[in-house]
Design a protein around this motif. Structure first.
Motif, short mmCIF file in Angstrom:
data_model
loop_
_atom_site.label_atom_id
_atom_site.label_comp_id
_atom_site.label_asym_id
_atom_site.label_seq_id
_atom_site.Cartn_x
_atom_site.Cartn_y
_atom_site.Cartn_z
N ILE A 130 44.86 19.05 33.85
CA ILE A 130 45.18 20.39 33.37
C ILE A 130 46.33 20.99 34.18
O ILE A 130 47.11 21.78 33.67
CB ILE A 130 43.93 21.29 33.43
N GLY A 131 46.44 20.56 35.45
CA GLY A 131 47.51 21.06 36.30
C GLY A 131 48.90 20.88 35.70
O GLY A 131 49.80 21.68 35.96
N VAL A 132 49.06 19.83 34.87
CA VAL A 132 50.36 19.59 34.24
C VAL A 132 50.76 20.78 33.35
O VAL A 132 51.93 21.14 33.27
CB VAL A 132 50.33 18.29 33.40
N TYR A 133 49.76 21.40 32.72
CA TYR A 133 50.06 22.49 31.79
C TYR A 133 50.74 23.65 32.50
O TYR A 133 51.66 24.27 31.95
CB TYR A 133 48.79 23.00 31.11
N GLY A 134 50.27 23.98 33.72
CA GLY A 134 50.86 25.10 34.46
C GLY A 134 52.36 24.92 34.61
O GLY A 134 53.13 25.87 34.49
N ILE A 135 52.76 23.65 34.85
CA ILE A 135 54.17 23.38 35.08
C ILE A 135 54.95 23.35 33.78
O ILE A 135 56.02 23.94 33.65
CB ILE A 135 54.31 22.05 35.84
N ILE A 136 54.38 22.69 32.77
CA ILE A 136 55.14 22.53 31.52
C ILE A 136 55.26 23.86 30.80
O ILE A 136 56.29 24.19 30.21
CB ILE A 136 54.53 21.41 30.65
N ILE A 137 54.23 24.70 30.89
CA ILE A 137 54.31 26.03 30.27
C ILE A 137 55.34 26.88 31.01
O ILE A 137 56.12 27.61 30.38
CB ILE A 137 52.92 26.72 30.27
N ALA A 138 55.37 26.77 32.35
CA ALA A 138 56.35 27.53 33.12
C ALA A 138 57.76 27.16 32.69
O ALA A 138 58.61 28.04 32.46
CB ALA A 138 56.18 27.26 34.60
N GLY A 139 58.01 25.85 32.55
CA GLY A 139 59.34 25.41 32.17
C GLY A 139 59.73 25.87 30.78
O GLY A 139 60.87 26.27 30.54
N TRP A 140 58.77 25.85 29.88
CA TRP A 140 59.06 26.25 28.51
C TRP A 140 59.24 27.75 28.40
O TRP A 140 60.19 28.24 27.79
CB TRP A 140 57.93 25.79 27.59
N ALA A 141 58.34 28.49 29.04
CA ALA A 141 58.34 29.94 28.88
C ALA A 141 59.54 30.59 29.58
O ALA A 141 59.96 31.67 29.18
CB ALA A 141 57.04 30.54 29.44
N PHE A 148 63.43 24.05 32.27
CA PHE A 148 63.01 23.22 31.16
C PHE A 148 63.15 21.74 31.50
O PHE A 148 62.21 20.95 31.33
CB PHE A 148 63.84 23.58 29.93
N TYR A 149 64.31 21.36 32.05
CA TYR A 149 64.50 19.95 32.43
C TYR A 149 63.49 19.54 33.50
O TYR A 149 62.93 18.44 33.48
CB TYR A 149 65.92 19.73 32.96
N SER A 150 63.28 20.46 34.45
CA SER A 150 62.35 20.16 35.53
C SER A 150 60.94 19.95 35.01
O SER A 150 60.23 19.05 35.45
CB SER A 150 62.38 21.30 36.54
N ALA A 151 60.54 20.79 34.04
CA ALA A 151 59.18 20.66 33.49
C ALA A 151 59.02 19.32 32.80
O ALA A 151 57.98 18.66 32.91
CB ALA A 151 58.90 21.81 32.53
N MET A 152 60.08 18.87 32.08
CA MET A 152 60.03 17.57 31.42
C MET A 152 59.85 16.46 32.45
O MET A 152 59.01 15.57 32.30
CB MET A 152 61.34 17.32 30.66
N LEU A 234 68.60 20.66 40.15
CA LEU A 234 67.86 21.56 39.26
C LEU A 234 67.57 22.91 39.89
O LEU A 234 66.60 23.57 39.54
CB LEU A 234 66.52 20.91 38.87
N VAL A 235 68.40 23.35 40.85
CA VAL A 235 68.19 24.64 41.52
C VAL A 235 66.80 24.63 42.17
O VAL A 235 66.61 23.95 43.16
CB VAL A 235 68.36 25.82 40.55
N ALA A 236 65.80 25.32 41.60
CA ALA A 236 64.46 25.25 42.18
C ALA A 236 63.47 24.69 41.19
O ALA A 236 62.27 24.94 41.27
CB ALA A 236 64.02 26.63 42.65
N GLY A 237 63.97 23.95 40.19
CA GLY A 237 63.05 23.35 39.23
C GLY A 237 62.36 24.39 38.38
O GLY A 237 62.94 25.43 38.05
N TYR A 238 61.12 24.12 38.04
CA TYR A 238 60.41 25.01 37.11
C TYR A 238 60.14 26.38 37.70
O TYR A 238 59.72 27.28 37.00
CB TYR A 238 59.10 24.36 36.66
N GLN A 239 60.37 26.56 39.03
CA GLN A 239 60.12 27.88 39.62
C GLN A 239 61.37 28.75 39.63
O GLN A 239 61.32 29.88 40.12
CB GLN A 239 59.66 27.71 41.08
#
Lengths: 347, 129
Positions: A130-141, A148-152, A234-239
């Motif tokens: 489930i932890g993956v969702y936190g990251i992929i949603i962050a990247g998308w949202a 976005f690239y980082s979340a992928m 990627l700067v700071a990635g999904y954050q």
């Protein structure tokens, strides 16, 4: 404790209050541990680079994390105008909730476990997925390129290493015959030569312990596998789009996950709360102390690797996960089960 | 004498409670700073601050653009192998009770999976250029 509360304020309510206290006894020390471990990480990293690290706030800088926490708490929360606001705020909540939740099944001592469920290991696997969702949603949202690239990248990396972690866990389950984490720890008692506690000391399982340790680093996105926040790309990635305490939740979550992986290493392969040698005087030291020593030792290894190993390229990361760890762990399932069939079940 | 149930549901109740506590803590960490912001007056949004991150200029294109199909391929491979691992778990705990037949049939399954894996490898699905 549960009985005492139940005698005081009735059966149901007493259970509720006692369990709530137990939960807070896991959750709050965990946050404190994360704060101290961030400080420790910076200090170790600095020492290996011949720097001083944080040394201003408090004696030897030990209060640095708390000062940082207060600072980010008072900072402005910026929600980008292009972001999906709801999802943008839900993502860090998912990450940090999941990072805490996995600790419910970790045995800290002989009977010191919040939820002694039969399928503890499966629960850990489910929670870490489930932890993956936190990251992929962050990247998308975030609706921004770098997150976005980082979340992928993060999603592909985490699922790749989850596969080999899954097979490594099968070898542990084969040997211990249970999914219950306390049961797995008990199975390691006097495992090697009837005196050494821990699957990791077994030459047949030691390679899997190494694979698990490296996969744990990749799974938590730690250096040398920190491609999700490779700052030069990627700067700071999904954050990237996050600020204030919402950003800090990712930090807390990341370090809570690192600690969890250290604890899992200790519990699955190095005897958890058992002393390393099955010798009576060592049992006078409480089990939780042994577990803490092991967890901190693994955390030191994580910091050490972070300070010394250069970052992988993405194709190298994928190659290691799919072409080396996966066939190796798959073969080890065959090897361990075959060995057990011959020696233990007498075929 | 009642038989001990296979699934002790009462052990799962603390987890549910933990979920509530963890959600409350994380939620508080998100909501409280926003309230503190308003009170202390640090919240001063302006259009430039709220723009998405780009290296000092307005973004050229929509961020939800095409991305590499290989990520999709990795996801599919993950489903295959994770499902495989899920099949292995019940087999692993009951290895003592299923005898040589149980072991051999799972090994047959692993060999079939290995052939599929070798095919994917040969086709270059695992390469990341």
């Amino acid at each position: 404790m549960t009985e005492w509360f139940q005698s005081l304020i009735g059966h149901g309510l007493g259970w509720f209050v006692a369990t709530l206290i137990l939960i807070l006894m896991i959750s709050l020390p965990l946050m404190l541990a994360v704060a101290m471990v961030i400080y420790g990480d910076r200090k170790i990293w600095a020492a290996m680079a011949l720097r001083r690290g944080p040394n201003v706030v408090g004696p030897f800088g030990v209060l640095q994390s708390f000062a940082d926490g207060l600072k980010v708490f008072l900072q402005e929360v910026i929600i980008p105008s292009a972001a999906n606001k709801g999802l943008f705020l839900i993502a860090p909540i998912i990450t940090f909730t999941v990072a805490q939740l996995a600790w419910a099944v970790i045995p800290f001592g002989k009977h010191m476990v919040l939820a002694n469920i039969n399928v503890g290991l499966l629960y850990i696997l489910a929670i870490s997925s489930i932890g993956v969702y936190g990251i992929i949603i962050a990247g998308w949202a975030s609706n921004s390129k770098y997150p976005f690239y980082s979340a992928m990248r993060a999603a592909a990396q985490m699922v790749s290493y989850e596969v080999s972690i899954g097979f490594v866990l099968v070898t542990v389950v084969l040997w211990s015959g249970t999914f219950n984490l306390s049961g797995i720890v008990e199975a390691q008692r006097a495992h090697v030569f009837g005196i050494i506690n821990g699957f990791g000391f077994n030459p047949l399982l030691f390679p899997m312990a190494v694979v698990f340790l490296i996969s744990a680093m990749a799974e938590t996105g730690r250096a040398p596998f920190d491609l999700t926040e490779a700052e030069s790309e990627l700067v700071a990635g999904y954050q990237t789009e996050y600020s204030s305490m919402v950003f800090a939740l990712y930090w807390l979550g990341e370090y809570a996950n690192v600690l969890l992986m250290c604890a899992l290493n200790a519990v699955l392969f190095w005897g958890g709360w058992l002393p390393p040698i099955d010798w009576a005087p060592l049992y006078h030291i409480p089990g939780i102390v042994w577990l803490f020593i092991k967890v901190l030792a693994f955390f030191f290894v994580f910091s050490w690797v972070k300070a010394t190993v250069p970052r992988y390229r993405y194709d190298q990361l994928m190659r290691l996960g799919w072409k080396i760890f996966l066939p190796l762990s798959l073969f080890w399932v065959f090897l361990v089960s075959g060995y057990l069939m011959i020696t233990r079940y007498g075929v | 004498m009642r038989e001990k149930p296979l699934v002790d549901l009462s052990q799962y109740l603390p987890i549910l409670l933990f979920l509530g506590v963890a959600l409350a803590i994380s939620g508080a960490f998100v909501v409280l700073p926003m309230i503190v912001n308003r009170l202390t007056g640090t919240a001063k949004p302006n259009p430039d601050k709220l723009a998405e991150y780009e290296c000092g200029f307005p973004a050229f294109e929509d961020s939800r653009a095409q991305f590499d199909v290989r990520f999709y391929l990795v996801a599919i491979l993950f489903i295959v192998f994770d499902l495989e691992a899920a099949f292995l778990y019940p087999w692993a705990v009951s290895l003592g009770g299923i005898g040589l037949t149980g072991w051999a049939s799972m090994m047959l399954f692993l060999v079939e999976l290995g052939i599929g894996f070798a095919y994917a490898w040969k086709k270059g699905a695992l390469d990341w250029e």
